[in-house]
Design an enzyme around this catalytic site. Sequence first.
Site, PDB file in Angstrom:
ATOM      1  CD  GLU A 149      -3.363  -0.451   0.471  1.00  0.00           C
ATOM      2  OE1 GLU A 149      -2.979   0.401   0.259  1.00  0.00           O
ATOM      3  OE2 GLU A 149      -4.221  -1.236   0.730  1.00  0.00           O
ATOM      4  CG  HIS A 187      -6.415  -3.189  -5.486  1.00  0.00           C
ATOM      5  ND1 HIS A 187      -7.109  -2.735  -4.768  1.00  0.00           N
ATOM      6  CD2 HIS A 187      -7.250  -4.815  -5.887  1.00  0.00           C
ATOM      7  CE1 HIS A 187      -7.812  -3.193  -3.402  1.00  0.00           C
ATOM      8  NE2 HIS A 187      -8.010  -4.602  -4.888  1.00  0.00           N
ATOM      9  CG  ASP A 197      -6.463   1.020  -5.728  1.00  0.00           C
ATOM     10  OD1 ASP A 197      -6.997  -0.020  -5.917  1.00  0.00           O
ATOM     11  OD2 ASP A 197      -5.737  -0.097  -5.272  1.00  0.00           O
TER      12      ASP A 197
END
Length: 313
Positions: A149, A187, A197
């Site tokens: 992330e 993603h 994303d």
Amino acid sequence: MVNSIINSFSRISCILLAGAWITSCSVNPYAETNRVYKKQAKAYGQSLWAVPEVKPEEVNYPVGDYWVGATNFNMRKPNFVIIHHTAQNSTAHTLKTFTTPATSVSAHYVIGRDGKVYQMLNDYLRAWHAGAGKWGNNTDINSSSIGIELDNNGAEPFSEEQIKSLLGVLEMLKKKHSIPAANIIGHSDIAPTRKVDPNPTFPWKKMAENGFGLWYDEDVLDSVMVAKTYPVSDSTILQNGVQDSLVVFEKRPLYEVPESFNPQEALRIIGFDISNLDAAIKAFKLHFIQEDINAVLTDDDKRILYNLYRKYM
């Protein structure tokens, strides 16, 4: 006098120890959730230690006379890396989200805008980062991937410090787990109907130049000047008489896409879920075109897709 000095020294020592204890406790605000992590990891470890047990009355097949433990095995390893943006406003916000049980989401690594890397899970543990998705025939991405992330609100460019750290993490993961370059994806690639994303500013080309992910050949969009002869009617009279043909130089793409090329099939072979073709095209363009992200493939888009399709075959 001596007792006074000893007492003073003891008081100072206690103060220093207390200060050190307070400092050590304040350094990591996630001490409590870290204990939860250790407890859960220990429980999973104990389940691995346990001898597999099958009760004959619970299955529809004959069970062997005794348990036989294999001697040739190791731990399952991740084979994909999925890159996300957090869609949140700070690293602290994301860390809080991933340590709150009610959210039911997590990732292996979080990289802040300042480049600081927080590893939240052992690489061999299954994080809850991908959700429902598909890449090729893989329909359980969480079980085969590492989630990274990037602290980003979803619209802003990614910082240089962040990308530098990401490259460092990817280098480590690729070396440690032998992850193929083609298996480092976003993603949105695995969940095109749900996710967008990392955002269009993510430097996929730079990733590929460093060996992480694939990119198309730059000259695939180049053009060349080609001479073409056109017939001219007999009534066309030039200064030197009648000319029956005319040579014109035209700009043509250097690479032509075969008429038999099937974009839908190419997207499927690359890995995209084409059950919703419009979503698959948008995901492809988000990753490889990064502008005019819609469900329409232009001629240039098709040339890029064809070039990538050949790389993934």
